[in-house]
Design a protein around this motif. Structure first.
Motif, PDB file in Angstrom:
ATOM      1  N   ALA A 175       0.829  -1.212   0.000  1.00 40.27           N
ATOM      2  CA  ALA A 175       0.000   0.000   0.000  1.00 40.27           C
ATOM      3  C   ALA A 175       0.857   1.253   0.000  1.00 40.27           C
ATOM      4  O   ALA A 175       0.574   2.216  -0.735  1.00 40.27           O
ATOM      5  CB  ALA A 175      -0.938  -0.009   1.201  1.00 40.27           C
ATOM      6  N   PHE A 176       1.906   1.276   0.813  1.00 38.67           N
ATOM      7  CA  PHE A 176       2.783   2.444   0.824  1.00 38.67           C
ATOM      8  C   PHE A 176       3.571   2.552  -0.474  1.00 38.67           C
ATOM      9  O   PHE A 176       3.832   3.663  -0.960  1.00 38.67           O
ATOM     10  CB  PHE A 176       3.714   2.409   2.031  1.00 38.67           C
ATOM     11  CG  PHE A 176       3.128   3.059   3.257  1.00 38.67           C
ATOM     12  CD1 PHE A 176       3.034   4.444   3.352  1.00 38.67           C
ATOM     13  CD2 PHE A 176       2.654   2.289   4.298  1.00 38.67           C
ATOM     14  CE1 PHE A 176       2.480   5.049   4.469  1.00 38.67           C
ATOM     15  CE2 PHE A 176       2.100   2.883   5.426  1.00 38.67           C
ATOM     16  CZ  PHE A 176       2.013   4.267   5.516  1.00 38.67           C
ATOM     17  N   ALA A 177       3.944   1.429  -1.055  1.00 39.57           N
ATOM     18  CA  ALA A 177       4.628   1.463  -2.346  1.00 39.57           C
ATOM     19  C   ALA A 177       3.733   2.088  -3.405  1.00 39.57           C
ATOM     20  O   ALA A 177       4.188   2.877  -4.249  1.00 39.57           O
ATOM     21  CB  ALA A 177       5.053   0.062  -2.749  1.00 39.57           C
ATOM     22  N   ALA A 178       2.427   1.780  -3.355  1.00 40.71           N
ATOM     23  CA  ALA A 178       1.482   2.343  -4.318  1.00 40.71           C
ATOM     24  C   ALA A 178       1.288   3.839  -4.110  1.00 40.71           C
ATOM     25  O   ALA A 178       0.976   4.579  -5.054  1.00 40.71           O
ATOM     26  CB  ALA A 178       0.141   1.624  -4.209  1.00 40.71           C
ATOM     27  N   LEU A 179       1.483   4.303  -2.873  1.00 43.83           N
ATOM     28  CA  LEU A 179       1.321   5.723  -2.570  1.00 43.83           C
ATOM     29  C   LEU A 179       2.581   6.539  -2.857  1.00 43.83           C
ATOM     30  O   LEU A 179       2.531   7.775  -2.815  1.00 43.83           O
ATOM     31  CB  LEU A 179       0.968   5.907  -1.088  1.00 43.83           C
ATOM     32  CG  LEU A 179      -0.432   5.515  -0.621  1.00 43.83           C
ATOM     33  CD1 LEU A 179      -0.527   5.676   0.897  1.00 43.83           C
ATOM     34  CD2 LEU A 179      -1.489   6.368  -1.307  1.00 43.83           C
ATOM     35  N   ARG A 180       3.681   5.882  -3.129  1.00 45.57           N
ATOM     36  CA  ARG A 180       4.980   6.578  -3.166  1.00 45.57           C
ATOM     37  C   ARG A 180       4.987   7.768  -4.116  1.00 45.57           C
ATOM     38  O   ARG A 180       5.605   8.797  -3.819  1.00 45.57           O
ATOM     39  CB  ARG A 180       6.088   5.593  -3.560  1.00 45.57           C
ATOM     40  CG  ARG A 180       7.499   6.125  -3.286  1.00 45.57           C
ATOM     41  CD  ARG A 180       7.722   6.336  -1.803  1.00 45.57           C
ATOM     42  NE  ARG A 180       9.017   6.927  -1.505  1.00 45.57           N
ATOM     43  CZ  ARG A 180       9.272   8.227  -1.482  1.00 45.57           C
ATOM     44  NH1 ARG A 180       8.304   9.097  -1.758  1.00 45.57           N
ATOM     45  NH2 ARG A 180      10.462   8.677  -1.188  1.00 45.57           N
ATOM     46  N   SER A 181       4.289   7.683  -5.236  1.00 44.23           N
ATOM     47  CA  SER A 181       4.296   8.785  -6.197  1.00 44.23           C
ATOM     48  C   SER A 181       3.552  10.012  -5.674  1.00 44.23           C
ATOM     49  O   SER A 181       3.696  11.113  -6.215  1.00 44.23           O
ATOM     50  CB  SER A 181       3.679   8.335  -7.530  1.00 44.23           C
ATOM     51  OG  SER A 181       2.309   8.002  -7.353  1.00 44.23           O
ATOM     52  N   ARG A 182       2.765   9.843  -4.621  1.00 45.45           N
ATOM     53  CA  ARG A 182       2.007  10.961  -4.043  1.00 45.45           C
ATOM     54  C   ARG A 182       2.677  11.523  -2.799  1.00 45.45           C
ATOM     55  O   ARG A 182       2.146  12.425  -2.151  1.00 45.45           O
ATOM     56  CB  ARG A 182       0.592  10.492  -3.689  1.00 45.45           C
ATOM     57  CG  ARG A 182      -0.196   9.973  -4.877  1.00 45.45           C
ATOM     58  CD  ARG A 182      -1.464   9.259  -4.439  1.00 45.45           C
ATOM     59  NE  ARG A 182      -2.366  10.138  -3.686  1.00 45.45           N
ATOM     60  CZ  ARG A 182      -3.450   9.711  -3.042  1.00 45.45           C
ATOM     61  NH1 ARG A 182      -3.755   8.417  -3.042  1.00 45.45           N
ATOM     62  NH2 ARG A 182      -4.204  10.560  -2.395  1.00 45.45           N
ATOM     63  N   LEU A 183       3.870  11.004  -2.485  1.00 45.12           N
ATOM     64  CA  LEU A 183       4.584  11.421  -1.287  1.00 45.12           C
ATOM     65  C   LEU A 183       5.912  12.055  -1.642  1.00 45.12           C
ATOM     66  O   LEU A 183       6.609  11.605  -2.555  1.00 45.12           O
ATOM     67  CB  LEU A 183       4.838  10.213  -0.371  1.00 45.12           C
ATOM     68  CG  LEU A 183       3.617   9.399   0.068  1.00 45.12           C
ATOM     69  CD1 LEU A 183       4.065   8.171   0.852  1.00 45.12           C
ATOM     70  CD2 LEU A 183       2.665  10.258   0.891  1.00 45.12           C
ATOM     71  N   SER A 184       6.291  13.081  -0.902  1.00 41.33           N
ATOM     72  CA  SER A 184       7.605  13.691  -1.113  1.00 41.33           C
ATOM     73  C   SER A 184       8.673  13.042  -0.247  1.00 41.33           C
ATOM     74  O   SER A 184       9.867  13.195  -0.517  1.00 41.33           O
ATOM     75  CB  SER A 184       7.542  15.192  -0.819  1.00 41.33           C
ATOM     76  OG  SER A 184       7.156  15.428   0.524  1.00 41.33           O
ATOM     77  N   SER A 185       8.258  12.320   0.792  1.00 38.30           N
ATOM     78  CA  SER A 185       9.210  11.597   1.627  1.00 38.30           C
ATOM     79  C   SER A 185       8.502  10.435   2.304  1.00 38.30           C
ATOM     80  O   SER A 185       7.287  10.476   2.531  1.00 38.30           O
ATOM     81  CB  SER A 185       9.838  12.511   2.688  1.00 38.30           C
ATOM     82  OG  SER A 185       8.878  12.889   3.656  1.00 38.30           O
ATOM     83  N   LEU A 186       9.275   9.403   2.625  1.00 37.08           N
ATOM     84  CA  LEU A 186       8.731   8.224   3.294  1.00 37.08           C
ATOM     85  C   LEU A 186       9.872   7.520   4.015  1.00 37.08           C
ATOM     86  O   LEU A 186      10.908   7.230   3.419  1.00 37.08           O
ATOM     87  CB  LEU A 186       8.102   7.268   2.272  1.00 37.08           C
ATOM     88  CG  LEU A 186       7.587   5.927   2.806  1.00 37.08           C
ATOM     89  CD1 LEU A 186       6.422   6.139   3.758  1.00 37.08           C
ATOM     90  CD2 LEU A 186       7.171   5.021   1.639  1.00 37.08           C
ATOM     91  N   GLU A 187       9.691   7.277   5.308  1.00 38.39           N
ATOM     92  CA  GLU A 187      10.710   6.554   6.067  1.00 38.39           C
ATOM     93  C   GLU A 187      10.053   5.678   7.122  1.00 38.39           C
ATOM     94  O   GLU A 187       8.940   5.968   7.581  1.00 38.39           O
ATOM     95  CB  GLU A 187      11.696   7.522   6.726  1.00 38.39           C
ATOM     96  CG  GLU A 187      11.063   8.494   7.701  1.00 38.39           C
ATOM     97  CD  GLU A 187      12.077   9.453   8.284  1.00 38.39           C
ATOM     98  OE1 GLU A 187      13.175   8.990   8.679  1.00 38.39           O
ATOM     99  OE2 GLU A 187      11.778  10.652   8.352  1.00 38.39           O
TER     100      GLU A 187
END
Length: 215
Positions: A175-187
């Protein structure tokens, strides 16, 4: 614990009962009976440290208000954020838990909400969202991340915990991988869910604190 636990409404409210939840109705029944003793029976007795870890990661991101505490429960997160960021609102599926949170007098607004459907919140209404202990099997699954993104303003910060054992198996990683394009950062930051006073069967359980910023 049984390999396929099922919540029984006659179960004593405790951690095993929480792990046995499968539906929102299960959650409502469990927390209706657990609300008044939750802080003493679980937070204190089980040395539950996850909210402190989530609050620390959240505050290091220098969040802006308004903040929405997702799955606010009895208001533990509200107490941790009090005086650090404002205003903070809280939502939870259990009105009984929210009644306990209201007595702490740290939220601007508390309202009943089910993250598996749609919250009574306008699109982009919150600059920040935070959640501890809500995103896990039997409570709120990865499908609810779309609702989190809906209520979070562009450029806003989110910090949520996910039980580490469910990251892959319950689909949070995908789910987070699918959201990655809508996020400027993820950790992701791994933390211990419980402190050293907990010597029970879940004492070594780990959580992932996920911090992200929406584009």
């Amino acid at each position: 614990m049984n390999n396929d636990p099922r919540y029984d409404p006659d179960d004593t409210p405790d951690l095993e009962a929480a792990y046995a939840l499968h539906t929102p109705e299960d959650s409502k029944r469990l927390y209706r009976s657990w609300a008044d003793s939750y802080d003493s029976d679980f937070i204190d007795e089980m040395d539950y440290r996850l909210p402190q870890h989530v609050a620390r990661v959240f505050l290091t991101a220098r969040p802006e208000g308004p903040v929405l505490d997702l799955g606010a429960g009895t208001g533990v997160m509200g107490l941790l954020l009090d005086g650090q960021v404002a205003p903070v609102d809280g939502t939870d599926i259990s009105p009984e838990m929210l009644a306990v949170a209201a007595r702490k007098d740290v939220y601007r607004r508390l309202f009943k909400g089910d993250l598996t459907t749609r919250l009574d919140v306008a699109d982009g209404a919150y600059r920040s969202v935070v959640s501890a202990g809500t995103f896990t099997t039997g409570h709120v699954g990865p499908a609810a991340l779309d609702e989190v993104m809906r209520v979070l303003a562009p450029g806003g910060c989110g910090v949520i915990s996910v039980n580490a054992r469910h990251w892959q198996s319950e689909g949070f990683a995908d789910a987070f991988a699918a959201l990655r394009s809508r996020l400027s950062s993820l950790e992701r930051i791994e933390v211990s869910i419980y402190g050293p006073r907990n010597t029970g069967p879940h004492a070594a359980d780990k959580g992932l604190v996920v911090r992200f910023h929406k584009d």
